[in-house]
Design a protein around this motif. Structure first.
Motif, mmCIF file in Angstrom:
data_model
loop_
_atom_site.group_PDB
_atom_site.id
_atom_site.type_symbol
_atom_site.label_atom_id
_atom_site.label_comp_id
_atom_site.label_asym_id
_atom_site.label_seq_id
_atom_site.Cartn_x
_atom_site.Cartn_y
_atom_site.Cartn_z
ATOM 1 N N ARG A 84 0.832 -1.206 0.000
ATOM 2 C CA ARG A 84 0.000 0.000 0.000
ATOM 3 C C ARG A 84 0.866 1.255 0.000
ATOM 4 O O ARG A 84 0.620 2.201 -0.761
ATOM 5 N N ASN A 85 1.906 1.272 0.839
ATOM 6 C CA ASN A 85 2.772 2.452 0.934
ATOM 7 C C ASN A 85 3.563 2.693 -0.344
ATOM 8 O O ASN A 85 3.727 3.835 -0.780
ATOM 9 N N LEU A 86 4.067 1.608 -0.944
ATOM 10 C CA LEU A 86 4.853 1.753 -2.169
ATOM 11 C C LEU A 86 3.984 2.219 -3.328
ATOM 12 O O LEU A 86 4.403 3.061 -4.136
ATOM 13 N N GLU A 87 2.779 1.664 -3.432
ATOM 14 C CA GLU A 87 1.883 2.096 -4.505
ATOM 15 C C GLU A 87 1.527 3.578 -4.357
ATOM 16 O O GLU A 87 1.458 4.321 -5.351
ATOM 17 N N LYS A 88 1.334 4.014 -3.127
ATOM 18 C CA LYS A 88 0.994 5.421 -2.889
ATOM 19 C C LYS A 88 2.187 6.319 -3.186
ATOM 20 O O LYS A 88 2.049 7.391 -3.796
ATOM 21 N N GLU A 89 3.374 5.870 -2.779
ATOM 22 C CA GLU A 89 4.586 6.672 -2.963
ATOM 23 C C GLU A 89 4.970 6.796 -4.435
ATOM 24 O O GLU A 89 5.348 7.872 -4.907
ATOM 25 N N TRP A 90 4.884 5.694 -5.165
ATOM 26 C CA TRP A 90 5.353 5.677 -6.551
ATOM 27 C C TRP A 90 4.251 5.981 -7.572
ATOM 28 O O TRP A 90 4.544 6.252 -8.733
ATOM 29 N N GLY A 91 2.992 5.853 -7.163
ATOM 30 C CA GLY A 91 1.905 6.072 -8.109
ATOM 31 C C GLY A 91 1.809 4.974 -9.152
ATOM 32 O O GLY A 91 1.482 5.235 -10.322
ATOM 33 N N VAL A 92 2.115 3.733 -8.747
ATOM 34 C CA VAL A 92 2.059 2.580 -9.660
ATOM 35 C C VAL A 92 1.275 1.459 -8.988
ATOM 36 O O VAL A 92 0.968 1.523 -7.801
ATOM 37 N N LYS A 93 0.952 0.450 -9.748
ATOM 38 C CA LYS A 93 0.467 -0.798 -9.189
ATOM 39 C C LYS A 93 1.671 -1.670 -8.886
ATOM 40 O O LYS A 93 2.703 -1.575 -9.562
ATOM 41 N N LEU A 94 1.559 -2.542 -7.874
ATOM 42 C CA LEU A 94 2.706 -3.356 -7.471
ATOM 43 C C LEU A 94 2.293 -4.804 -7.259
ATOM 44 O O LEU A 94 1.248 -5.085 -6.660
ATOM 45 N N LEU A 95 3.116 -5.707 -7.766
ATOM 46 C CA LEU A 95 2.920 -7.144 -7.545
ATOM 47 C C LEU A 95 4.142 -7.708 -6.848
ATOM 48 O O LEU A 95 5.273 -7.326 -7.171
ATOM 49 N N ASP A 96 3.938 -8.623 -5.905
ATOM 50 C CA ASP A 96 5.073 -9.364 -5.372
ATOM 51 C C ASP A 96 5.196 -10.675 -6.134
ATOM 52 O O ASP A 96 4.427 -10.959 -7.058
ATOM 53 N N ARG A 97 6.169 -11.484 -5.757
ATOM 54 C CA ARG A 97 6.443 -12.723 -6.502
ATOM 55 C C ARG A 97 5.237 -13.669 -6.479
ATOM 56 O O ARG A 97 4.882 -14.268 -7.494
ATOM 57 N N THR A 98 4.593 -13.772 -5.321
ATOM 58 C CA THR A 98 3.437 -14.666 -5.213
ATOM 59 C C THR A 98 2.315 -14.237 -6.147
ATOM 60 O O THR A 98 1.750 -15.061 -6.873
ATOM 61 N N SER A 99 1.998 -12.947 -6.162
ATOM 62 C CA SER A 99 0.929 -12.451 -7.038
ATOM 63 C C SER A 99 1.240 -12.729 -8.500
ATOM 64 O O SER A 99 0.374 -13.132 -9.270
ATOM 65 N N LEU A 100 2.512 -12.519 -8.884
ATOM 66 C CA LEU A 100 2.896 -12.733 -10.280
ATOM 67 C C LEU A 100 2.740 -14.197 -10.675
ATOM 68 O O LEU A 100 2.197 -14.516 -11.738
ATOM 69 N N ILE A 101 3.199 -15.101 -9.806
ATOM 70 C CA ILE A 101 3.096 -16.528 -10.133
ATOM 71 C C ILE A 101 1.628 -16.956 -10.197
ATOM 72 O O ILE A 101 1.232 -17.739 -11.066
ATOM 73 N N LEU A 102 0.804 -16.422 -9.305
ATOM 74 C CA LEU A 102 -0.624 -16.727 -9.354
ATOM 75 C C LEU A 102 -1.238 -16.251 -10.669
ATOM 76 O O LEU A 102 -2.070 -16.944 -11.267
ATOM 77 N N GLU A 103 -0.828 -15.079 -11.136
ATOM 78 C CA GLU A 103 -1.336 -14.574 -12.411
ATOM 79 C C GLU A 103 -0.939 -15.505 -13.551
ATOM 80 O O GLU A 103 -1.733 -15.807 -14.441
ATOM 81 N N ILE A 104 0.314 -15.974 -13.531
ATOM 82 C CA ILE A 104 0.789 -16.874 -14.589
ATOM 83 C C ILE A 104 0.016 -18.183 -14.545
ATOM 84 O O ILE A 104 -0.422 -18.709 -15.577
ATOM 85 N N PHE A 105 -0.162 -18.724 -13.347
ATOM 86 C CA PHE A 105 -0.902 -19.973 -13.223
ATOM 87 C C PHE A 105 -2.332 -19.805 -13.727
ATOM 88 O O PHE A 105 -2.877 -20.685 -14.380
ATOM 89 N N ALA A 106 -2.934 -18.659 -13.429
ATOM 90 C CA ALA A 106 -4.295 -18.404 -13.898
ATOM 91 C C ALA A 106 -4.339 -18.366 -15.418
ATOM 92 O O ALA A 106 -5.294 -18.825 -16.051
#
Length: 430
Positions: A101-123
């Protein structure tokens, strides 16, 4: 990216993305950070909706609990992301909900961690009914622990979970209730699918064909080897997680013996715990195997580290110690000619190790002959007397296909078996 669009949305152009691989001082790892970054780049490359603009290792003396990175690095990265018009940042490692939440607010971007990315690939990759349900269940388990922003998965488009974006904040209680209802519904559906798969497995146990399971680190070339051996047309790309759902085909070996070859999901380091649990049923094909082929990308700079990860996962799955394992040193075609001869000599000197190229077919004849010989090992006849209370061991004998004759006595069963030394050892270990 428009609000509410996911990684797999209908945006006209790919999302501009940047990868950060945190390298934390004094944190022990099997891998060099540069190789970890390269794997993260390959992961991102598995999603066509991303336009990867840059990737870097970020060396950190320590983790900052609120923002992961220090203030100086935060400002430096913010400037770079703004200049490059980055819409998505992928952090190759765990990121807490507060940090996200803090990084997205600070940078003005969406952020994924490794788990989210792998879940997206599996989906994106899951094709069978069970695969789709397992991925959804894994994503629900992961999202329930976070609940930082709106729950958008319930109305997601097929092929992704929308970890990126969403209509805005909602009450956590409503989110959690919605997730729990979804989990119950998915588990019921999954139970039905798993029961169907168990019926299929029971039917296969009655067929006197051994099962040979291909396992290995993702992108080691399992599907290419599977296609070469079976003549099948399974998706085989130079891409992480090209295969998610188990595929089985019959193969006639040089000796004329028939076996069932099973291609399985690729393993990876730091696989999300939610996915390990969700895909246990899929990986049960490995537990059923009579022979395991551990396929290694021998041309990869971290082939040994990848092999160690695979071995760890096999142990965690509870693969029986009596199950023989062949190690396949694949992708010889990518090895320098001078090194290739040395690898082939090393493999030839070690029992159960084969140097091959699934792409060109080099070394495949020797491997198939060895597989055939593994199932032609000496068998001995034995008569067993089992009490009625020992139904489990009797069922195991029938499941292994070693029962030649069976009669019922006053106290139990008299069974004539024809088995190998490995099967006898497995039975005694029950």
């Amino acid at each position: 990216m428009a609000d509410g669009a996911g990684l797999h949305g209908t945006a006209a152009k790919p999302t501009r993305a940047w990868i950060l691989h945190p390298d934390i001082r004094n944190e022990r790892s099997r891998r060099l950070p540069e190789h970890g970054l390269a794997e993260a780049v390959s992961l991102a490359g598995a999603l066509p909706s991303l336009d990867l603009i840059g990737a870097e290792v970020v060396r950190l003396p320590r983790l900052h609990p609120g923002t992961l990175f220090g203030s100086g690095k935060l400002e430096e990265l913010k400037s770079r992301f703004r200049q490059e018009e980055i819409g998505l940042v992928l952090v190759d490692g765990p990121v807490s909900p507060v940090q996200q939440r803090n990084l997205e607010k600070e940078w003005g971007v969406k952020l994924l961690d490794r788990t989210s990315l792998i879940l997206e690939i599996f989906a994106d990759r899951a094709r069978t009914r069970e695969g789709v349900l397992q991925v959804e269940l894994a994503a629900l388990s992961y999202q329930r622990t976070r609940l930082v922003r709106a729950w958008t998965h319930l109305e997601r488009q097929r092929g992704g979970f929308g970890f990126v974006g969403g209509p805005g904040e909602t009450q956590k209680e409503n989110d959690r209730r919605a997730i729990d209802e979804q989990v119950i519904r998915l588990k019921r559906q999954l139970e039905k699918v798993v029961r169907t798969r168990e019926l299929h497995r029971s039917a296969r146990r009655k067929v006197p064909f051994p099962i040979v399971a291909l396992v290995g680190y993702t992108n080691a070339g399992k599907s290419t080897l599977f296609n070469r051996a079976t003549g099948a047309d399974v998706l085989a790309k130079d891409m992480l997680f090209a295969t998610l759902d188990p595929t089985m085909r019959g193969v006639t070996l040089p000796s004329g013996r028939k076996v069932i070859l099973s291609d399985t999901v690729g393993f990876i380091s730091d696989l999300p715990t939610q996915l390990v649990a969700a895909f246990r049923a899929t990986l049960e094909e490995v537990l059923e195997a009579d022979l395991i082929l551990h396929v290694r990308d021998i041309a990869h700079p971290e082939s040994a580290e990848q092999a160690a990860d695979v071995t760890d996962i096999l142990h965690s799955l509870g693969v029986p110690g009596a199950t023989p394992i062949f190690e396949i040193w694949n992708k010889l075609d990518l090895v320098e000619p001078g090194l290739r001869e040395g690898l082939q000599a090393q493999a030839a000197a070690r029992e159960g190790v084969f140097a091959v190229s699934a792409l060109t077919g080099e070394g495949l004849d020797g491997l198939l002959a060895a597989i055939s010989m593994a199932f032609d090992e000496a068998r001995s006849a034995r008569q067993l007397d089992l009490p009625f209370s020992d139904g489990r061991r009797r069922a195991w004998l029938h499941g292994e296909g070693v029962v030649q004759a069976e009669t019922q006595t006053e106290t139990g069963w008299r069974i004539d078996v024809l088995w190998t030394a490995r099967q006898e050892a497995g039975w005694r270990a029950l």
